[in-house]
Design a protein around this motif. Structure first.
Motif, PDB file in Angstrom:
ATOM      1  N   ARG A   9       2.801   5.664  -6.629  1.00  0.00           N
ATOM      2  CA  ARG A   9       1.999   4.645  -5.943  1.00  0.00           C
ATOM      3  C   ARG A   9       1.654   3.501  -6.901  1.00  0.00           C
ATOM      4  NH1 ARG A   9      -0.230   9.155  -3.327  1.00  0.00           N
ATOM      5  NH2 ARG A   9       0.340   9.156  -1.142  1.00  0.00           N
ATOM      6  N   ARG A  13       3.034  -0.168  -6.329  1.00  0.00           N
ATOM      7  CA  ARG A  13       2.026  -1.200  -6.057  1.00  0.00           C
ATOM      8  C   ARG A  13       2.306  -2.441  -6.912  1.00  0.00           C
ATOM      9  NH1 ARG A  13      -2.222   1.820  -5.836  1.00  0.00           N
ATOM     10  NH2 ARG A  13      -2.059   1.953  -3.591  1.00  0.00           N
ATOM     11  N   ILE A  65       7.552   0.806  -2.207  1.00  0.00           N
ATOM     12  CA  ILE A  65       6.205   1.040  -1.678  1.00  0.00           C
ATOM     13  C   ILE A  65       6.272   1.435  -0.207  1.00  0.00           C
ATOM     14  CG2 ILE A  65       5.602  -1.317  -0.981  1.00  0.00           C
ATOM     15  CD1 ILE A  65       2.792  -0.625  -2.314  1.00  0.00           C
ATOM     16  N   ASP A  69       4.450   4.798   0.922  1.00  0.00           N
ATOM     17  CA  ASP A  69       3.429   4.680   1.959  1.00  0.00           C
ATOM     18  C   ASP A  69       3.920   5.123   3.335  1.00  0.00           C
ATOM     19  OD1 ASP A  69       1.599   3.788   0.160  1.00  0.00           O
ATOM     20  OD2 ASP A  69       1.700   1.681   0.747  1.00  0.00           O
TER      21      ASP A  69
END
Length: 196
Positions: A9, A13, A65, A69
């Motif tokens: 993550r 990010r 991402i 996600d």
């Protein structure tokens, strides 16, 4: 497994911020170019080329991402009706095909980059940008996204081997409509607003 997901993550990010910044800069550049054309009948030479580079590079840097996600779009009208084991198999196959396609694209991209470096090719715009620069940035983003996808695939396999099928499903499948609604409700109740 949670430390790996936290690391992924964090990496994705940063890559998403980079991708977003590129696309924002492209939008600003195009906006300035439109204003210059309308007001002064002048143009920034190569604005469309730079915007195209930014979109291509930003896309590869943003893939990771979306994987972490679980934000990739999938038509799942039948998927939710399948048994959990079949859904998990489909998740593995889908991620494998995703990685396979982009690995194939990356392999051919490496060939194009090598040819650009050998020939010293440049863009045909007034900017004369060496084409190896955006090609390398595109490939680097693709490489990061591929590594993220491989890490997720391995993590899913490890979780399944440990008997944690639910956890594997949670990192490999896209979010269901019910999960998205629950996240939005939780965000509204906590006062942080939605993802929107």
């Amino acid at each position: 497994m949670e430390p790996l997901l936290s690391a992924l993550r964090g990496i994705t990010r940063v890559s998403a911020w980079f991708a977003g910044a590129l696309i924002l800069l492209a939008a600003i550049l195009i906006g300035v170019d439109v204003i210059l054309r309308a007001v002064f009948s002048e143009s920034i030479g190569g604005a469309d080329l730079l915007a195209g580079y930014a979109l291509a590079i930003g896309t590869t840097w943003g893939l990771g991402i979306a994987l972490v996600d679980r934000a990739h779009i999938r038509i799942d009208s039948l998927y939710g009706l399948f048994p959990r084991v079949l859904r998990l198999i489909l998740d593995f196959v889908g991620l494998g095909l995703f990685l396979g396609f982009f690995a194939f694209a990356g392999w051919h991209g490496l060939g194009v980059l090598e040819q650009s470096l050998k020939s010293g090719s440049r863009s045909q715009s007034a900017l004369q940008i060496p084409t190896a620069i955006p090609q390398f940035m595109w490939l680097a983003g693709l490489g990061v996204s591929l590594l993220v996808g491989i890490a997720l695939l391995v993590a899913g396999a490890v979780l399944i081997a440990r008997g944690r099928v639910g956890a594997a499903t949670h990192i490999l499948s896209t979010r269901s409509g019910q999960e998205e609604v629950a996240e939005e409700i939780a965000a509204m109740q906590s006062g942080t607003g939605g993802r929107g």
